[in-house]
Design an enzyme around this catalytic site. Sequence first.
Site, mmCIF file in Angstrom:
data_model
loop_
_atom_site.group_PDB
_atom_site.id
_atom_site.type_symbol
_atom_site.label_atom_id
_atom_site.label_comp_id
_atom_site.label_asym_id
_atom_site.label_seq_id
_atom_site.Cartn_x
_atom_site.Cartn_y
_atom_site.Cartn_z
ATOM 1 N N ARG A 154 -43.749 16.125 44.815
ATOM 2 C CA ARG A 154 -44.016 17.351 45.574
ATOM 3 C C ARG A 154 -45.236 17.141 46.462
ATOM 4 N NH1 ARG A 154 -39.693 18.836 44.565
ATOM 5 N NH2 ARG A 154 -38.988 20.763 43.619
ATOM 6 N N GLU A 195 -50.022 16.138 60.633
ATOM 7 C CA GLU A 195 -50.948 15.022 60.893
ATOM 8 C C GLU A 195 -50.306 13.651 60.659
ATOM 9 O OE1 GLU A 195 -51.506 17.653 58.837
ATOM 10 O OE2 GLU A 195 -53.622 17.739 58.294
ATOM 11 N N HIS A 252 -37.662 15.905 52.678
ATOM 12 C CA HIS A 252 -37.278 16.372 51.319
ATOM 13 C C HIS A 252 -35.798 16.091 51.038
ATOM 14 C CE1 HIS A 252 -37.695 19.732 48.024
ATOM 15 N NE2 HIS A 252 -37.474 18.527 47.519
HETATM 16 N N1 LIG Z 1 -37.822 14.799 46.262
HETATM 17 C C1 LIG Z 1 -36.878 15.477 45.630
HETATM 18 O O1 LIG Z 1 -35.907 15.906 46.196
HETATM 19 C C2 LIG Z 1 -37.020 15.672 44.137
HETATM 20 C C3 LIG Z 1 -35.867 15.638 43.343
HETATM 21 C C4 LIG Z 1 -36.005 15.813 41.969
HETATM 22 C C5 LIG Z 1 -37.255 16.047 41.426
HETATM 23 N N2 LIG Z 1 -38.347 16.103 42.235
HETATM 24 C C6 LIG Z 1 -39.680 16.354 41.667
HETATM 25 O O2 LIG Z 1 -39.950 15.354 40.695
HETATM 26 C C7 LIG Z 1 -40.521 15.954 39.554
HETATM 27 C C8 LIG Z 1 -40.174 15.133 38.327
HETATM 28 O O3 LIG Z 1 -38.783 15.211 38.088
HETATM 29 P P1 LIG Z 1 -38.145 14.710 36.707
HETATM 30 O O4 LIG Z 1 -36.706 15.071 36.774
HETATM 31 O O5 LIG Z 1 -38.528 13.313 36.405
HETATM 32 O O6 LIG Z 1 -38.896 15.690 35.696
HETATM 33 P P2 LIG Z 1 -39.217 15.475 34.151
HETATM 34 O O7 LIG Z 1 -39.642 16.796 33.644
HETATM 35 O O8 LIG Z 1 -38.081 14.793 33.485
HETATM 36 O O9 LIG Z 1 -40.460 14.466 34.140
HETATM 37 C C9 LIG Z 1 -41.757 14.825 34.520
HETATM 38 C C10 LIG Z 1 -42.713 13.992 33.692
HETATM 39 O O10 LIG Z 1 -44.041 14.179 34.197
HETATM 40 C C11 LIG Z 1 -44.928 14.156 33.076
HETATM 41 N N3 LIG Z 1 -46.209 14.738 33.422
HETATM 42 C C12 LIG Z 1 -46.561 16.047 33.489
HETATM 43 N N4 LIG Z 1 -47.856 16.153 33.861
HETATM 44 C C13 LIG Z 1 -48.330 14.890 34.043
HETATM 45 C C14 LIG Z 1 -49.586 14.353 34.446
HETATM 46 N N5 LIG Z 1 -50.610 15.139 34.737
HETATM 47 N N6 LIG Z 1 -49.711 13.004 34.521
HETATM 48 C C15 LIG Z 1 -48.678 12.181 34.239
HETATM 49 N N7 LIG Z 1 -47.467 12.649 33.836
HETATM 50 C C16 LIG Z 1 -47.284 13.985 33.753
HETATM 51 C C17 LIG Z 1 -44.170 14.925 32.000
HETATM 52 O O11 LIG Z 1 -44.692 14.648 30.700
HETATM 53 C C18 LIG Z 1 -42.756 14.396 32.202
HETATM 54 O O12 LIG Z 1 -42.513 13.272 31.388
HETATM 55 C C19 LIG Z 1 -39.915 17.372 39.535
HETATM 56 O O13 LIG Z 1 -40.741 18.295 38.843
HETATM 57 C C20 LIG Z 1 -39.777 17.712 40.994
HETATM 58 O O14 LIG Z 1 -40.917 18.387 41.461
HETATM 59 C C21 LIG Z 1 -38.257 15.918 43.578
HETATM 60 O O1 LIG Z 2 -32.488 20.888 46.089
HETATM 61 C C1 LIG Z 2 -33.049 19.967 46.688
HETATM 62 O O2 LIG Z 2 -32.623 19.455 47.720
HETATM 63 C C2 LIG Z 2 -34.359 19.393 46.168
HETATM 64 C C3 LIG Z 2 -34.427 19.382 44.690
HETATM 65 C C4 LIG Z 2 -35.651 18.701 44.155
HETATM 66 O O3 LIG Z 2 -36.796 18.945 44.879
HETATM 67 C C5 LIG Z 2 -35.843 19.031 42.689
HETATM 68 O O4 LIG Z 2 -36.930 19.427 42.289
HETATM 69 O O5 LIG Z 2 -34.882 18.828 41.938
#
Ligand SMILES: NC(=O)c1ccc[n+]([C@@H]2O[C@H](COP(=O)([O-])OP(=O)(O)OC[C@H]3O[C@@H](n4cnc5c(N)ncnc54)[C@H](O)[C@@H]3O)[C@@H](O)[C@H]2O)c1
Ligand SMILES: O=C(O)CC[C@@H](O)C(=O)O
Length: 391
Positions: A234, A263, A275
């Site tokens: 994020r 920027e 994204h």
């Molecule tokens: N770019 C995108 O489109 C996209 C897609 C999916 C997820 N995401 C983002 O990625 C994040 C992670 O997704 P995920 O499915 O792996 O989630 P998840 O909940 O499976 O894993 C997140 C991990 O982060 C750890 N964590 C929490 N706080 C922490 C800290 N301060 N330092 C280190 N580790 C910490 C948690 O213990 C957990 O193991 C989501 O919350 C979302 O914001 C982005």
């Molecule tokens: O819906 C999307 O395209 C982004 C989802 C992603 O940011 C997530 O947190 O799973």
Amino acid sequence: MSFKVQTFNQIAERGLNRFDPVKYQVGSDQVEPDAMLLRSQNLHDCVFNKNLKAIARAGAGVNNVPVDACSKHGIVVFNTPGANANAVKELVFCALLLASRGIVDGMRFAEGLTDISDSSVLAARLEKEKKQFAGVELYGKKLGIVGLGAIGSMVAEMALALGMEVLGFDPALSVDAAWRLPNQVQRMESLQALLGQADYVSLHVPAIEQTKNLINAENIGSFKKGAVLVNFARESIVDPHAVLAALNAGGLARYVCDFPEPEFRGRKDILAMPHIGASTLEAEENCAVMAADQLRDFLENGNIKNSVNFPPVAMPRAPGTCRLTFTNDNVSGVLGHVLSVLADLQVNVVDMMNKSRGQLAYNIIDMEAEPSAELQAAVAAVEHVIAVRLI
Ligand SMILES: NC(=O)c1ccc[n+]([C@@H]2O[C@H](COP(=O)([O-])OP(=O)(O)OC[C@H]3O[C@@H](n4cnc5c(N)ncnc54)[C@H](O)[C@@H]3O)[C@@H](O)[C@H]2O)c1
Ligand SMILES: O=C(O)CC[C@@H](O)C(=O)O
């Protein structure tokens, strides 16, 4: 029994098709919905109607949903853990390559040679110039992964398969996530230690208060000189000004992310995508189907799976019974009080389940006969009861 589901954003058709049109009205125009189904729609300024029972985020991050406010109103918030993890993992692989090889600049250069029409002249020019686009290999380099959940663990596996050394930092690692993690991942005791050793750092933590500006002006100097930062988690997790300063000073070599900032424009050392980490056909379908199925099981049976604010609860329905569910503040005596209300109304309980999580408790009670009209109001009137349903 019929339900209204209000949708936001582009929800994959395969997920929407999970709702039986006899029981569900689904669409972006639904008013006073029983449930909401969304992706990145920001709900923080949304005024929820009194009928709203659940919100399903077709995705992992729930920072666009006011989860605490939902809990206060007994609204269950779901997400779809792991459903888009592979899509993000593949784009992180791409990000590591884009940061290491002259792919983008080299392609732009080749495309820009529009004044050369002879292919042998073009080939000679490209051969002469290609040294500017030489890069380094991922093999043997160290990847530091911050956050070892669904995505972080898949990125770890991928990096090991590429011959990278993998360092991991996750102070809140769940037992399930620990089981999933390859044992070659080297555990780091602090973020600082990871930043100091990694050639590449990839962030996979949720956007929560504790991770706001996790990479900031204080710790950006701890990166190895020439390291690459990858952020497909994020925007709030990285202070963009700290990154720009480190890139300008030559500390960081590149920043690859899913979150463009004004920027960042025109910089060769930043690659910012719009994204699209989860934007694959497969991930969109996986998320939509999982979110829709979780909503249906909750609306029709009161069962809860993959909620971020309620405990997991599932109870098979005893045949011929009527189901009461209620949410209450997690304080002692509420269930006993509700059971005495049922006893006063001569209701026979066939089966029941009570689970709690943090400040909330959630209960499913199967009752022998169709209850009288006053039952729902009588349970709602019990002190500390937040929400009641008869299903
Ligand atoms: N770019 C995108 O489109 C996209 C897609 C999916 C997820 N995401 C983002 O990625 C994040 C992670 O997704 P995920 O499915 O792996 O989630 P998840 O909940 O499976 O894993 C997140 C991990 O982060 C750890 N964590 C929490 N706080 C922490 C800290 N301060 N330092 C280190 N580790 C910490 C948690 O213990 C957990 O193991 C989501 O919350 C979302 O914001 C982005
Ligand atoms: O819906 C999307 O395209 C982004 C989802 C992603 O940011 C997530 O947190 O799973």
